[in-house]
Design a protein around this motif. Structure first.
Motif, PDB file in Angstrom:
ATOM      1  N   HIS A 212      32.900 -18.557 -40.216  1.00 40.36           N
ATOM      2  CA  HIS A 212      33.172 -17.963 -38.910  1.00 40.36           C
ATOM      3  C   HIS A 212      34.477 -18.523 -38.364  1.00 40.36           C
ATOM      4  O   HIS A 212      34.745 -19.712 -38.475  1.00 40.36           O
ATOM      5  CB  HIS A 212      32.056 -18.291 -37.915  1.00 40.36           C
TER       6      HIS A 212
ATOM      7  N   TYR B 117      30.022 -21.130 -31.505  1.00 38.00           N
ATOM      8  CA  TYR B 117      28.825 -21.388 -32.297  1.00 38.00           C
ATOM      9  C   TYR B 117      27.611 -21.524 -31.382  1.00 38.00           C
ATOM     10  O   TYR B 117      26.540 -20.971 -31.648  1.00 38.00           O
ATOM     11  CB  TYR B 117      28.991 -22.664 -33.131  1.00 38.00           C
TER      12      TYR B 117
ATOM     13  N   LEU C 294      24.587 -18.857 -31.568  1.00 32.83           N
ATOM     14  CA  LEU C 294      23.421 -19.304 -32.332  1.00 32.83           C
ATOM     15  C   LEU C 294      22.321 -19.927 -31.490  1.00 32.83           C
ATOM     16  O   LEU C 294      21.194 -20.073 -31.969  1.00 32.83           O
ATOM     17  CB  LEU C 294      23.854 -20.304 -33.413  1.00 32.83           C
TER      18      LEU C 294
ATOM     19  N   ASP D 179      23.980 -20.364 -40.666  1.00 31.73           N
ATOM     20  CA  ASP D 179      23.766 -20.153 -39.233  1.00 31.73           C
ATOM     21  C   ASP D 179      22.391 -20.681 -38.820  1.00 31.73           C
ATOM     22  O   ASP D 179      22.247 -21.349 -37.789  1.00 31.73           O
ATOM     23  CB  ASP D 179      23.876 -18.669 -38.896  1.00 31.73           C
TER      24      ASP D 179
END
Length: 257
Positions: free
Chosen positions: A174, A181, A185, A238
């Motif tokens: 990414h 992030y 996430l 992830d």
């Protein structure tokens, strides 16, 4: 001279093993996801011990002090994360690996015991814990008996260790900052958070190792890795990074409740 001897000893101890998991980007992402899920009281207590700094600020501290002789007691643990058998069950290693040191730190701080310790020692333990919880979730830091783990791969025409390639994965898959992030996430439902944070640290290592099996199954020594591989493993990474963040928050919330 004494300082040089300590540095040489540390270099020798990690020369056959890449000691840094995830790299700064990954550790920052995990710490930020944790920060987003800290209770207000926990966040206040932790940041007081860290002189007002966030856990993101200190997420890579053990990497930064690795060759400073005053902290030589940390690095035997930092360079050995967790050993698992061929069935992906954690094997005992004693207090010299990051998994056991993390459990010892949690025990030493829990039930209000942190209030009986010097502030500087509590701060050091928090910094180690923030980093090591991230480390135990890195797939290439699980030493599995019978699995070949020291080999090279080709990425963008360059040869590198598979270990280094995986450590860099958060930056590869990414083009996100650590804050992105967190925003992308940190989206687990309450039920999923409860599921992810159930169990203990050894069980988290075992779950992560099972989840990460495709990371190993899809690679061959000296094989070329690129976008197809990264696309396939992206959801796994992830999930692992988000789980690590929620678990770190759970640990800190449990200690400083």
């Amino acid at each position: 001279m004494k300082r040089l001897l300590v540095i040489f000893a540390l270099l020798a101890s990690i020369s056959s093993y890449d000691a840094s998991a995830w790299g700064r980007h990954g550790h920052d992402a995990i710490a930020y996801i944790a920060e987003l899920n800290l209770n207000p009281r926990t966040k206040e207590i932790v940041e007081n011990y860290l002189d007002g700094k966030s856990i993101v600020y200190v997420a890579s501290w053990p990497d930064q002090i690795r060759f400073i002789h005053e902290y030589a007691h940390i690095y035997p643990s930092h360079s050995h994360i967790a050993l698992l058998d061929e069935n992906l069950k954690v094997l005992p290693r004693g207090a010299s690996d990051a998994l056991n040191m993390s459990m010892d730190i949690i025990e030493s701080l829990s039930d209000g015991k942190y209030t009986q310790l010097p502030d500087s020692l509590v701060a050091e333990k928090i910094k180690i814990l923030v980093h090591f919880i991230g480390d135990i979730h890195c797939p290439v830091h699980h030493r599995v008996q019978g699995r070949k783990e020291s080999f090279r791969v080709i990425s963008n025409g360059q040869k590198m260790s598979f270990h280094h390639y995986i450590d860099s994965m958060p930056s590869i898959i990414h083009d996100w900052s650590y804050m992105e992030y967190g925003h992308q996430l940190s989206r687990f439902s309450p039920a999923k958070v409860q599921d992810v944070t159930s169990g203990d640290l050894p069980s988290w290592v075992e779950k992560t190792a099972r989840m990460a099996l495709p990371v190993w199954d899809m690679v061959e020594p000296d094989g070329e890795l690129g976008k197809p591989y990264e696309y396939e493993v992206m959801p796994l990474f992830d999930e692992i990074i988000a789980s690590a963040g929620y678990r770190l928050a759970f640990v800190l919330n449990s200690i400083f409740k």
